[in-house]
Design an enzyme around this catalytic site. Structure first.
Site, PDB file in Angstrom:
ATOM      1  N   SER A  53       0.834  -1.197   0.000  1.00  0.00           N
ATOM      2  CA  SER A  53       0.000   0.000   0.000  1.00  0.00           C
ATOM      3  C   SER A  53       0.870   1.249   0.000  1.00  0.00           C
ATOM      4  O   SER A  53       2.100   1.184   0.117  1.00  0.00           O
ATOM      5  CB  SER A  53      -0.914   0.008   1.229  1.00  0.00           C
ATOM      6  OG  SER A  53      -0.126   0.170   2.404  1.00  0.00           O
ATOM      7  N   ASP A  96      -1.073  -1.024  -4.184  1.00  0.00           N
ATOM      8  CA  ASP A  96      -2.465  -0.968  -3.742  1.00  0.00           C
ATOM      9  C   ASP A  96      -2.862   0.436  -3.277  1.00  0.00           C
ATOM     10  O   ASP A  96      -2.112   1.096  -2.554  1.00  0.00           O
ATOM     11  CB  ASP A  96      -2.621  -1.966  -2.578  1.00  0.00           C
ATOM     12  CG  ASP A  96      -4.050  -2.121  -2.109  1.00  0.00           C
ATOM     13  OD1 ASP A  96      -4.961  -2.057  -2.942  1.00  0.00           O
ATOM     14  OD2 ASP A  96      -4.245  -2.350  -0.893  1.00  0.00           O
ATOM     15  N   HIS A  97      -4.045   0.876  -3.677  1.00  0.00           N
ATOM     16  CA  HIS A  97      -4.672   2.106  -3.167  1.00  0.00           C
ATOM     17  C   HIS A  97      -3.817   3.358  -3.338  1.00  0.00           C
ATOM     18  O   HIS A  97      -3.458   4.019  -2.356  1.00  0.00           O
ATOM     19  CB  HIS A  97      -5.082   1.946  -1.697  1.00  0.00           C
ATOM     20  CG  HIS A  97      -6.363   1.187  -1.528  1.00  0.00           C
ATOM     21  ND1 HIS A  97      -7.581   1.711  -1.885  1.00  0.00           N
ATOM     22  CD2 HIS A  97      -6.603  -0.060  -1.069  1.00  0.00           C
ATOM     23  CE1 HIS A  97      -8.520   0.811  -1.645  1.00  0.00           C
ATOM     24  NE2 HIS A  97      -7.951  -0.275  -1.155  1.00  0.00           N
ATOM     25  N   ASP A 132      -6.714   4.522  -7.186  1.00  0.00           N
ATOM     26  CA  ASP A 132      -7.867   4.657  -6.302  1.00  0.00           C
ATOM     27  C   ASP A 132      -8.510   6.025  -6.524  1.00  0.00           C
ATOM     28  O   ASP A 132      -8.117   7.019  -5.921  1.00  0.00           O
ATOM     29  CB  ASP A 132      -7.421   4.503  -4.844  1.00  0.00           C
ATOM     30  CG  ASP A 132      -8.581   4.565  -3.864  1.00  0.00           C
ATOM     31  OD1 ASP A 132      -9.706   4.906  -4.285  1.00  0.00           O
ATOM     32  OD2 ASP A 132      -8.370   4.274  -2.670  1.00  0.00           O
ATOM     33  N   GLU A 162     -10.915   1.698  -8.910  1.00  0.00           N
ATOM     34  CA  GLU A 162     -11.987   1.592  -7.919  1.00  0.00           C
ATOM     35  C   GLU A 162     -13.106   2.547  -8.299  1.00  0.00           C
ATOM     36  O   GLU A 162     -12.866   3.735  -8.544  1.00  0.00           O
ATOM     37  CB  GLU A 162     -11.487   1.912  -6.518  1.00  0.00           C
ATOM     38  CG  GLU A 162     -12.597   1.740  -5.467  1.00  0.00           C
ATOM     39  CD  GLU A 162     -12.075   1.784  -4.041  1.00  0.00           C
ATOM     40  OE1 GLU A 162     -12.892   1.556  -3.133  1.00  0.00           O
ATOM     41  OE2 GLU A 162     -10.881   2.031  -3.819  1.00  0.00           O
ATOM     42  N   GLU A 170      -7.886   3.145   5.408  1.00  0.00           N
ATOM     43  CA  GLU A 170      -6.773   2.365   4.886  1.00  0.00           C
ATOM     44  C   GLU A 170      -5.589   3.301   4.743  1.00  0.00           C
ATOM     45  O   GLU A 170      -5.587   4.206   3.909  1.00  0.00           O
ATOM     46  CB  GLU A 170      -7.138   1.755   3.521  1.00  0.00           C
ATOM     47  CG  GLU A 170      -6.017   0.974   2.843  1.00  0.00           C
ATOM     48  CD  GLU A 170      -5.901  -0.451   3.345  1.00  0.00           C
ATOM     49  OE1 GLU A 170      -5.042  -1.190   2.833  1.00  0.00           O
ATOM     50  OE2 GLU A 170      -6.663  -0.839   4.242  1.00  0.00           O
ATOM     51  N   HIS A 213     -13.128  -1.011   5.028  1.00  0.00           N
ATOM     52  CA  HIS A 213     -11.809  -1.431   5.501  1.00  0.00           C
ATOM     53  C   HIS A 213     -11.813  -1.556   7.019  1.00  0.00           C
ATOM     54  O   HIS A 213     -12.526  -0.845   7.710  1.00  0.00           O
ATOM     55  CB  HIS A 213     -10.748  -0.395   5.119  1.00  0.00           C
ATOM     56  CG  HIS A 213     -10.409  -0.377   3.665  1.00  0.00           C
ATOM     57  ND1 HIS A 213     -10.390   0.771   2.914  1.00  0.00           N
ATOM     58  CD2 HIS A 213     -10.070  -1.379   2.817  1.00  0.00           C
ATOM     59  CE1 HIS A 213     -10.047   0.480   1.666  1.00  0.00           C
ATOM     60  NE2 HIS A 213      -9.852  -0.808   1.591  1.00  0.00           N
ATOM     61  N   GLY A 214     -10.977  -2.467   7.518  1.00  0.00           N
ATOM     62  CA  GLY A 214     -10.805  -2.579   8.954  1.00  0.00           C
ATOM     63  C   GLY A 214     -11.489  -3.802   9.536  1.00  0.00           C
ATOM     64  O   GLY A 214     -11.996  -4.659   8.813  1.00  0.00           O
ATOM     65  N   HIS A 264     -12.619  -5.396  -2.190  1.00  0.00           N
ATOM     66  CA  HIS A 264     -11.883  -4.666  -1.158  1.00  0.00           C
ATOM     67  C   HIS A 264     -12.640  -4.728   0.161  1.00  0.00           C
ATOM     68  O   HIS A 264     -13.852  -4.935   0.188  1.00  0.00           O
ATOM     69  CB  HIS A 264     -11.720  -3.193  -1.545  1.00  0.00           C
ATOM     70  CG  HIS A 264     -10.739  -2.965  -2.647  1.00  0.00           C
ATOM     71  ND1 HIS A 264     -10.449  -1.718  -3.138  1.00  0.00           N
ATOM     72  CD2 HIS A 264      -9.976  -3.829  -3.356  1.00  0.00           C
ATOM     73  CE1 HIS A 264      -9.552  -1.815  -4.105  1.00  0.00           C
ATOM     74  NE2 HIS A 264      -9.247  -3.083  -4.253  1.00  0.00           N
ATOM     75  N   GLY A 266     -12.564  -6.851   2.689  1.00  0.00           N
ATOM     76  CA  GLY A 266     -13.206  -8.149   2.885  1.00  0.00           C
ATOM     77  C   GLY A 266     -12.977  -8.791   4.238  1.00  0.00           C
ATOM     78  O   GLY A 266     -13.535  -9.864   4.508  1.00  0.00           O
ATOM     79  N   SER A 267     -12.164  -8.165   5.106  1.00  0.00           N
ATOM     80  CA  SER A 267     -11.883  -8.784   6.404  1.00  0.00           C
ATOM     81  C   SER A 267     -13.174  -9.003   7.193  1.00  0.00           C
ATOM     82  O   SER A 267     -13.996  -8.099   7.319  1.00  0.00           O
ATOM     83  CB  SER A 267     -10.931  -7.908   7.217  1.00  0.00           C
ATOM     84  OG  SER A 267      -9.681  -7.823   6.587  1.00  0.00           O
ATOM     85  N   ASN A 286      -8.637  -8.445  -1.624  1.00  0.00           N
ATOM     86  CA  ASN A 286      -7.600  -7.861  -0.782  1.00  0.00           C
ATOM     87  C   ASN A 286      -7.743  -8.324   0.668  1.00  0.00           C
ATOM     88  O   ASN A 286      -8.845  -8.305   1.219  1.00  0.00           O
ATOM     89  CB  ASN A 286      -7.680  -6.337  -0.819  1.00  0.00           C
ATOM     90  CG  ASN A 286      -7.252  -5.757  -2.147  1.00  0.00           C
ATOM     91  OD1 ASN A 286      -7.091  -6.474  -3.139  1.00  0.00           O
ATOM     92  ND2 ASN A 286      -7.062  -4.462  -2.192  1.00  0.00           N
ATOM     93  N   ASP A 288      -5.750  -7.640   4.339  1.00  0.00           N
ATOM     94  CA  ASP A 288      -4.724  -6.895   5.056  1.00  0.00           C
ATOM     95  C   ASP A 288      -4.962  -6.968   6.557  1.00  0.00           C
ATOM     96  O   ASP A 288      -4.111  -7.438   7.314  1.00  0.00           O
ATOM     97  CB  ASP A 288      -4.728  -5.434   4.578  1.00  0.00           C
ATOM     98  CG  ASP A 288      -3.590  -4.609   5.176  1.00  0.00           C
ATOM     99  OD1 ASP A 288      -2.636  -5.201   5.713  1.00  0.00           O
ATOM    100  OD2 ASP A 288      -3.649  -3.374   5.095  1.00  0.00           O
ATOM    101  N   THR A 289      -6.131  -6.533   7.008  1.00  0.00           N
ATOM    102  CA  THR A 289      -6.414  -6.474   8.436  1.00  0.00           C
ATOM    103  C   THR A 289      -6.227  -7.834   9.110  1.00  0.00           C
ATOM    104  O   THR A 289      -5.580  -7.939  10.168  1.00  0.00           O
ATOM    105  CB  THR A 289      -7.852  -5.974   8.674  1.00  0.00           C
ATOM    106  OG1 THR A 289      -7.999  -4.690   8.063  1.00  0.00           O
ATOM    107  CG2 THR A 289      -8.162  -5.872  10.142  1.00  0.00           C
TER     108      THR A 289
END
Length: 355
Positions: A53, A96-97, A132, A162, A170, A213-214, A264, A266-267, A286, A288-289
């Site tokens: 990122s 990314d982003h 992005d 996006e 993010e 995100h998160g 994006h 998706g956590s 994606n 990350d979290t």
């Protein structure tokens, strides 16, 4: 095969679309997390995507340097060396982003660098880059995307765009709750009109469907992955009816899915939402979290279990092998690799490494 060539990456994306699965795209911030991602993909016998990122790229260059291009190229060079030992999987590298304020100091210079590599007969450092445009109006978003798509062609890379906004935060980039969290078929048709559907260059698209995100408790995020199905069907229909200028109305797309899609935020998503999204054409998700937490949780466990060994308490000397960064780093890598395996299984890419 190790780091993907442009042709191999195209093959990977097509294989995911035709095979009904998606690749985990794992954000990394260090050589340790890169190695953990490689280990996880190898254990799952899955090809995959490793990405960095805007904040991660700066961090990788060292806090005293804080240069995103330097950090990105350092990661790519390191990845090429270590990935040689994972000959049974293929890995693509992605940035990314990249929001509008970072284009001139990150993605545009990288694309120019990669165009020079290609001009000299070399492979590009990365296989894809994300623009992005979620914080700018759609017309401006697509105007910049058109420019970057041309540059991507010269660099032999894939562009990711996006459309709409992903909620949450993010790397310091935050979308408000009033942002456009749900893309529309009309947005998608405009994307096809401006960028084509592969004729003007390969790209993948992150249309939003309530993504955030998160990390959140169950029920907070209201995903509507069925929107992706509407986008695919109505875009394919618009093309077949000749409503998209410049596109051949007789063109047919695999399973009436003209777009290769990205998921994006998706956590914490439910298996049902993930399956629906993949069924509607998602080829990249994606992550990350969840992998950040997996790495740090194992490190925290080591520190708590060895509190009096990693700290020099009451004049004692501690225990070197316990505060050696390799001891807790290995635990973090193992835990993160296990989470990558889980992601490959959830997305269906496990066992599908291209031979």
């Amino acid at each position: 095969m190790t780091i993907a060539t442009p042709e191999r990456y195209a093959h990977m994306l097509e294989a995911a679309r035709s095979g009904g699965y998606a690749y985990p795209a794992i954000n990394v911030t260090s050589t340790q997390t890169l190695n953990a991602a490689l280990q996880g993909f190898a254990e799952a016998e899955s090809d995959g995507i490793i990405q960095v990122s805007v904040g991660g790229a700066s961090y990788l260059s060292g806090q005293a340097v804080a240069d995103r291009v330097t950090g990105s190229l350092a990661l790519a060079a390191f990845a090429r060396e270590v990935a040689k030992r994972y000959s049974h999987i293929t890995i693509a590298l992605h940035t990314d982003h990249c929001a509008v304020q970072y284009l001139d100091e990150w993605v545009r210079p990288l694309l120019a660098y990669e165009a020079e590599q290609v001009a000299h007969g070399e492979e590009p450092a990365f296989q894809s880059h994300m623009w992005d445009g979620s914080t700018v109006p759609l017309d401006q978003n697509l105007t910049i995307a058109e420019e970057l798509l041309d540059k991507s062609q010269a660099a032999r890379t894939v562009l990711e765009i996006e459309i709409g906004a992903v909620g949450g935060e993010e790397d310091g980039h935050r979308a408000s709750e009033n942002a456009k969290l749900y893309s529309t078929p009309e947005d998608a048709v405009e994307v096809a009109r401006r960028l084509g559907l592969g004729e003007r260059g390969r790209y993948i698209a992150a249309f939003t469907f309530g993504n955030v995100h998160g990390a959140y408790k169950p029920g907070f995020v209201k995903l509507r992955p069925d929107i992706l199905g509407d986008i695919q069907r109505e875009t394919a229909s618009a093309v077949s009816q000749g409503k998209v200028e410049g596109l051949d109305a007789s063109t047919r797309y695999p399973d009436d899915k003209p777009f290769m899609l990205v998921f994006h935020g998706g956590s914490g998503s439910s298996p049902e939402d993930i399956a629906t999204a993949v069924g509607n054409g998602v080829v990249k998700m994606n992550i990350d979290t969840d992998t950040q937490y997996a790495f740090t949780r194992a490190v925290a466990g080591h520190m708590f279990a060895n509190y009096d060994k990693v700290l020099k308490i009451d004049g004692e000397v501690g225990e070197k092998k316990q505060y050696d960064p390799r001891s807790w780093g290995k635990q973090g890598e193992i835990s993160m690799a296990q989470r990558v395996v889980e992601a490959c299984q959830e997305l269906g890419s496990a066992g599908h490494a291209l031979r």
